[in-house]
Structure formats: C-alpha cells, structure tokens
Design an enzyme around this catalytic site. Structure first.
Site, PDB file in Angstrom:
ATOM      1  CG  ASP A  39     -75.190-121.891 -62.955  1.00  0.00           C
ATOM      2  OD1 ASP A  39     -75.815-123.017 -63.250  1.00  0.00           O
ATOM      3  OD2 ASP A  39     -74.394-121.449 -63.877  1.00  0.00           O
ATOM      4  CD  GLU A  78     -76.397-128.509 -61.074  1.00  0.00           C
ATOM      5  OE1 GLU A  78     -75.336-128.145 -60.997  1.00  0.00           O
ATOM      6  OE2 GLU A  78     -77.238-127.857 -61.646  1.00  0.00           O
ATOM      7  CG  ASP A  90     -75.905-124.991 -69.560  1.00  0.00           C
ATOM      8  OD1 ASP A  90     -76.633-124.015 -69.051  1.00  0.00           O
ATOM      9  OD2 ASP A  90     -74.791-125.251 -69.060  1.00  0.00           O
TER      10      ASP A  90
HETATM   11  C1  GLC Z   1     -73.648-122.866 -66.695  1.00  0.00           C
HETATM   12  C2  GLC Z   1     -74.884-122.147 -66.449  1.00  0.00           C
HETATM   13  C3  GLC Z   1     -75.169-121.227 -67.688  1.00  0.00           C
HETATM   14  C4  GLC Z   1     -74.189-119.955 -67.333  1.00  0.00           C
HETATM   15  C5  GLC Z   1     -72.648-120.829 -67.256  1.00  0.00           C
HETATM   16  C6  GLC Z   1     -71.730-119.759 -66.909  1.00  0.00           C
HETATM   17  O1  GLC Z   1     -73.394-123.375 -67.818  1.00  0.00           O
HETATM   18  O2  GLC Z   1     -76.208-123.131 -66.790  1.00  0.00           O
HETATM   19  O3  GLC Z   1     -76.439-120.487 -67.624  1.00  0.00           O
HETATM   20  O4  GLC Z   1     -74.221-119.002 -68.377  1.00  0.00           O
HETATM   21  O5  GLC Z   1     -72.656-121.703 -66.451  1.00  0.00           O
HETATM   22  O6  GLC Z   1     -71.858-119.516 -65.632  1.00  0.00           O
END
Ligand code: GLC
Length: 767
Positions: free
Chosen positions: A409, A412, A483
């Site tokens: 995650d 980017e 998200d």
């Molecule tokens: C980001 C991710 C999400 C995750 C959050 C906490 O917003 O896109 O899926 O739950 O981070 O890690």
C-alpha cells in the site's frame, strides 16, 4: 514538393532523418511497431522485459510524397513533415497524426478569477506547460465514430472520449466520479476503435503525462509528457481481443495465481490490532456459514507501524502460532506492507537501510524524510536491484510467520507532508535519477521486489496486491482500486474501472466491497457484493471509523443475500480459474466490457453498467438505489436467464426484475460451464469429481486442473479436459494429462437429465 526525409535501415529498425528530427521505427512483430525519438534521456523500459522482437518481414516503398512501411498487419505512412499514419492491412486508418495545430480549450477565465474560484476549492485545470523545454506532445486525429478504452484505473466511463486524464500516481482519499484526472496507477495504454477498426497505442514513458481525448477539441486527441523520450508503440490486431493480446505480449500477462486467491477475503482497517479481533471475525464468518479464504491484516498488526515487525503482545506473544493455526484450518492471512520505513535508530529495518545506503536522498546526500503512518519515514530506493533484493528478503519475515499474501500500500509513494520534491534522488535501473522520473514506477518496483522475494522464499505463486502500478505490473501483482467511498457512484464506477483495467492488461483486480470511506448502507452493501461477485479479487474492506460492513453487520436480509452470493462465487471458481489459465496465454481479462467480445455491435460500445465474464456470462448488476427492475442489453446470439433458464434472443433490450436478492445474470446459449462443489473455502486437496452444466443443447469446453499452488504446471503438471455435448451425447477427454489424481467421476447436467462418466485408468478415458 517538400523533400522526404532520408532513411537508413538497421535490421528491423528504420531511421528517418531530416534537418530537424530523427525518428526511428522498429518492427517488433507484424502487429507491433515502435516509434522512437531520442530526447537525450537514457534508461530502459519498466513495462517491457526481455526481447520482444520477432523476425518479421516488412517492406519500404517510396511514393512521391510519402514512404510506406508495411508488415502483414500494419502499414505506416511517413510524409515529408514526418507525420506518421498507421493503417490496418485493409487500408483502414487507425492512428493518424493530426495536421492542424491545437486549439486549447478557452475556459473564459483569467489568472485573477482562477485564484478566486480556487479559494472555495474548485479545480480549474491548467493548460499543459508547453514552455517547459522538455515538454512534447503527440496529437492524433479523432474520428466522429471513435471510442477509446484502457488507461487502467481512471475514473469516469468505459469510453474515455471527451475526458482528460493525467498519469501521476496519486493517493486520493476522495476520488470523484468523472472529473478526477489522476489516481493511484499510471497505465499509459489506450485501446481504440476507429470507425469500428481496432488499434492500441502504448506510450512507454514514466514521466508525468497528460491525455486529452477530444475534450479540448473533438477533432483530435493528444498525449503530452513533461519529459522523457518520444517512445510509443502502434499496436494492431484483427479484433479488439487481438489488440489486447498483442499489448499483453509486449508488457506481460498475469501469471496463474494460487487458486485460493479467488476466494472471498474479509478486511477492515483496525481488525488486526489484536488476535482477539481477528479471531472474532474468523469465528463469526464460520458461525454465519459464510465461505471465505483469507483475512487481511491492515497496518495495526505492526509495532508502531514499523514494517516487517509484529506486535507480538497483541497476538498472545506468538503470532506465528496464530497464523499457523488458521492455516491448518484452511484460512489464510494476508498482511499489509507500506514502503515508508520509520525513521527510528535501533529499529532493524531502518538501521540496515541506513548502513547499506538503501534510502532515497536529497541533492546534498542527506536521507530524505517525509511522513506516513509511522511518523517520520524514509523511502527505499526500489530502482536498484540490491534494494529490491533486500526488501524481498524482508518479506520472508512475513512468509516465515505463515502469511500467505502481501498487500503493498501507499506506494505511489504517498507522503503526508506534501509531495516528495521532484529532484530527490531515486535510482533508475541502478543509475542516479530523480523522483520526477521514478515516481510512476515506484509501486511497480516495490511490487516486483515483493513478488520475487515471496517466490524465492516459498516456491508458491506469490499473492501480491498493490495500489500503485505502472504498465507491466500485472506480471507481479494483483491490484485494487484504492480508497473508494460507500456511495452509489463508486459502486457504478466499479464496472468501467475494472473493465478498463482488464483492457489494460490487469485482469486480477478488485474494489473495496461496500466502499472504503464513508458509511455504507444495507442496500448499498447488498448491491455491491452482487455487482462485484465476479471481480477476480473479492475483498470487503473499509476504513477505521466508518460504520461496520461485515456481511452480518446489518442482520437480515443482508446476511442471507450476502451468503447466497458468496456461495454462488465458490460455484464459479473453477470457471474463473479456467479463465485465468487462458488469460495467462492470451492476456484477455476475466471481467470485460461487452465491446471486447462484440466490437461490431455499436450498441455495446458505450455500456457502463453491464459486463461479461469471459465470453459467455453476462452480468447486469443493479447500481442504483431503490431500483427493482432494469433494462439489460443482450448482444448477438441467444441467451438464457441463469436463474430460470428462460431464453431470449440477442440484440435487444429486455426488462428484468431485480428484487434486492437478485443479480441479473445471463449465459450465452450452447455454453458449458464447470460448476464447483458447495464449499466454504478452496481446498488444497485436489478435487476428485467435477460437474459441468450445459446451457442449451450442445457445446464444447476446455477445463483446466492443476495443484493450484506452485509452478509445477509449467513443467506440464496439469490436466486439460475437453467436454463435448451434442444433445444427449456426452464425451469427456483428457487432452493433456500431467496432474494426479485426475477426476474419478465427471457429471454433466443436461436440460432434462444428468450423466455421470467414470474414469477408467486402464484405458485412460471416461465412460
Ligand atoms: C490506505 C489504503 C487502505 C488502508 C489504509 C490504512 O488508505 O488505501 O486500504 O486501509 O491506508 O493502512
């Protein structure tokens, strides 16, 4: 008459020169031609790995005012001004340079008023910065009848015509439906239909770039980049499918995943803060008779958000025991990893990275610090092999715990204290470069490092999920769309978003079911599980602090409907797995827009609320609140309603009932589909029987079987069954036999009877 450029041939490359420019055309295959102009930028592709060039016959003919360079599939014409036009083998124009000059959209606003409206938060798109000395653009004709698909995960509709987009990987917690131009991924490929003739265009340049598909002016579309070389691929193919197959030949295909990864996965940010909470979810799933294969652990399982650590105390001092225990019950754990490493002397990962000089630095040579979940954090320089190897080895911390999948995650990369400055030094294939160049491939390199690390450590087909990606990441990772919110427009967005990801090579994709941000409602959650039930990655995930959205969160009837659809999903898993086996060879997505199967039918070119699963399953979900009926367009052929087998002619709109518990679903007549057993998880023990349902009176179907786990299939350890049905004549043949045990019994359900054939090992056939 203006003089034609001179040219020089070097095998399959032709170098055209005039006093101003030098453009190279390279014939990669008969259907793929690369256009290249060096703008003094070094570096090789991240999307394309290995030598893709095939020996290809081509010829060059000089006409009075242009050259014609032809393969069996494509003809490129180049004129004196070095305009480039691509035609198919029947001389239909596909990709034609625009001869006029651009007419930027007049927004009727001066700088002063722009600032004024921005004060309330309105977005006034700026013109692309044509004064930047490295800026370049490619402008192509847009026909009155032309549709443009692809571009990965962008918001909006299936057909991108009329809209503009940017490639600059962006963490945005509130993407709008239509006017948000950037998202987490940069997948600079478009798949077009010009007057019904298919083509592809792939711009392989990781720098920030912009696409305008006839928004500025309906006569052209353009691509522009703020730096890098002119480097794009003209892709032909007799059909849209062939174009996607060619594009994925170039950038790679999603390898066959472990079979269990097609099962349902439950997640929520916050669960993983304690073993008790995770166990509670497992128990509740089981008590509620809900099929599932995995629970995801979000950032809370770590010690203070330090990657590659585990808060042991919250897991009874022994997380490995917990994970192993679940694993023995057939349930998997998928754990999250972010790239941001906490700046914390004494923390092993930080110390190792500092000692070995693995983090990105500023121009003065100081390790660059920004903030993410752990507070001050530093960023691994994934553009170096040594850093990728180190990261991949760290993944072993998780695989040794028994973790079955790794969720990447924030890659980017996201940063909470403003964007990382463009000049921060990131490596490009080992050479010092800039964040400006490496930003869009950062997530790609992280996903690749993770894939390689997990493969080395486990020997299994790695299950990696990533949020950021570039073209080609599909070889290493599945993706989710980030998200989204629990709002109806984001449920609607699921269809074009996943279908366009599929057209862009990313077949293994999914959305946060129920919506990540904002509070879901029982109706929205119900319609979301229905709409998403064939999405390859099937995961319910939500943000901490939002209303709970587990299948049982709203009681009945939501729970029963949710269960009904999860059970349906598991019945379809052999079909989805068959599609994956085919996809790994032809690159065609499982979940696809109708246009990919039926491009000659103009009616399907702009459909945003129906999709296909493979060639023969049509899904028409309800994506509007309170709706209990909907129009469904059936393409050519005859169709059977999945639920009651009512037959319909194609090429018409029908009205279907869709009470809350119904997903309108149609199967093309004369289709055979495998029908998995009723199970609550995907077993690692091979099935010994299989059932096939026949829709109509006859048909033919190839079914794939292997161990669903590792790479032995690449050595031939798989079975290929061919099922043929002609009214009551049924035959099952093992066309390839490399996996044991083969099915002992195969049942074929015909319209009015069921036939079971048994395997005879002496004759190796089914009778
Ligand atoms: C980001 C991710 C999400 C995750 C959050 C906490 O917003 O896109 O899926 O739950 O981070 O890690």
């Amino acid at each position: 008459m203006a003089k034609l450029p001179t040219y020089q041939q070097d095998h399959q490359t032709i170098i055209f020169k005039n006093s101003a420019r030098e453009i190279q055309l390279t014939i990669i295959t008969p259907e793929i031609i690369r256009v290249y102009e060096n703008h003094s930028e070094s570096g090789t592709s991240y999307a394309i790995e290995g030598d893709k060039q095939k020996p290809t016959d081509y010829r060059i003919i000089q006409k009075p005012d242009h050259y014609e360079i032809s393969t069996s599939a494509l003809t490129i014409k180049m004129d004196a001004a070095m305009h480039l036009d691509a035609y198919d083998s029947n001389n239909h124009p596909l990709i034609i340079d625009y001869r006029g000059s651009r007419t930027p959209l007049d927004r009727g606003i001066d700088e002063e008023h722009k600032k004024f409206v921005q004060e309330e938060g309105h977005n006034v798109p700026g013109a692309d910065d044509q004064n930047n000395p490295h800026y370049f653009q490619v402008v192509k004709d847009l026909a009155a009848d032309e549709q443009i698909y692809g571009l990965g995960d962008k918001t909006g509709y299936m057909n991108k015509r009329g809209y503009e987009y940017d490639d600059w990987n962006t963490d945005n917690p509130a993407p709008h439906l239509e006017n948000f131009t950037r998202l987490y991924k940069s997948i600079p490929v478009i798949i077009g239909l010009k007057a019904g003739h298919p083509y592809g265009l792939f711009f392989d340049n990781p720098y920030r770039s912009h696409f305008d598909f006839g928004k500025e002016n309906p006569d052209y579309y353009f691509y522009s980049a703020e730096d890098g070389n002119l480097n794009y691929y003209l892709i032909g193919g007799k059909t849209l499918k062939a174009v996607v197959t060619n594009y994925t030949y170039l950038t790679g295909r999603t390898p066959l995943p472990q079979k269990w990864t097609l099962g349902y996965q439950q997640s929520r940010w916050g669960y993983s803060a304690s073993q008790k909470m995770v166990q509670g979810i497992v128990d509740k799933m089981q008590q509620s008779d809900l099929p599932f294969d995995a629970i995801h652990l979000d950032i809370d399982y770590m010690q203070g958000y330090r990657v590659f650590t585990w808060d042991d105390a919250a897991y009874a001092g022994n997380p490995k025991k917990f994970v192993t225990n679940l694993k023995n019950q057939g349930k998997k754990i998928v754990a999250i990893i972010d790239p941001g490493v906490k700046k914390d002397p004494g923390y092993k990962i930080y110390d190792q990275g500092i000692q070995n000089d693995y983090f990105v630095k500023d121009l003065q040579g100081k390790v660059y610090v920004n903030q993410v979940w752990p507070g001050d954090a530093v960023f691994p320089d994934f553009g170096r092999t040594a850093v990728q190897d180190w990261w991949g080895k760290n993944d072993q911390f998780l695989t040794d715990m028994g973790v079955a999948g790794i969720w990447n995650d924030m890659n980017e990369p996201a940063s909470f204290q403003g964007e990382i400055p463009q000049d921060i030094v990131f490596s490009d294939h080992g050479r010092p470069s800039t964040h400006k160049k490496m930003h869009n491939v950062y997530g790609h390199n992280m996903a690749k490092a993770t894939y390689e690390g997990v493969k080395r450590a486990t020997g299994r087909r790695p299950f990696v999920i990533t949020r950021a990606a570039y073209s080609g990441t599909q070889k290493y990772s599945t993706v989710w769309t980030g998200d989204n919110h629990s709002i109806w427009p984001h449920l609607q967005l699921l269809i074009p978003q996943l279908c366009n990801l599929g057209m862009s090579g990313f077949t293994f994709a999914g959305t946060d079911i129920g919506g990540f941000g904002s509070d879901t409602t029982p109706e929205l959650l119900t319609r979301w599980i229905e709409a998403a039930i064939f999405s390859p990655l099937l995961r319910n995930h939500s943000a901490m602090g939002t209303r709970a959205q587990e299948p049982w969160a709203f009681g009945e009837p939501t729970l029963s409907i949710y269960r009904k659809f999860l059970k349906l999903r598991y019945r379809f898993i052999p079909y989805l797995y068959d599609l994956f086996a085919r996809e790994s060879k032809n690159g065609l997505p499982l979940m696809r827009p109708l246009v990919l199967n039926d491009e000659n039918d103009p009616r399907v070119r702009n459909i945003n609320d129906q999709y296909m699963v493979g060639d023969s399953v049509l899904v028409a979900p309800i994506v509007q609140p309170s709706q209990r009926k909907r129009l469904v367009y059936l393409p050519a052929g005859k169709w059977l309603d999945f639920w009651n087998h009512q037959e319909y002619d194609g090429q018409q709109d029908i009205v279907v009932d869709a009470p809350l518990d119904k997903l309108p679903l149609f199967i093309k007549k004369e289709t055979i589909l495998p029908w998995g057993p009723e199970v609550n998880q995907i077993s690692e023990t091979p099935d010994t029987t299989m059932t096939f349902n026949v829709y109509g009176d006859s048909g033919s179907y190839h079914h794939y079987q292997d161990n669903g786990l590792d790479f032995k299939y690449q050595q031939g350890e798989f079975n290929d069954y061919l099922i043929n049905v002609d009214h009551d004549q049924v035959s099952v043949k093992l066309v390839h036999q490399g996996f044991q045990p083969v099915y002992q019994h195969v049942t074929v359900n015909l319209k009015n009877q069921s036939i079971t054939l048994d395997y005879h090992s002496d004759t190796e056939d089914y009778k």
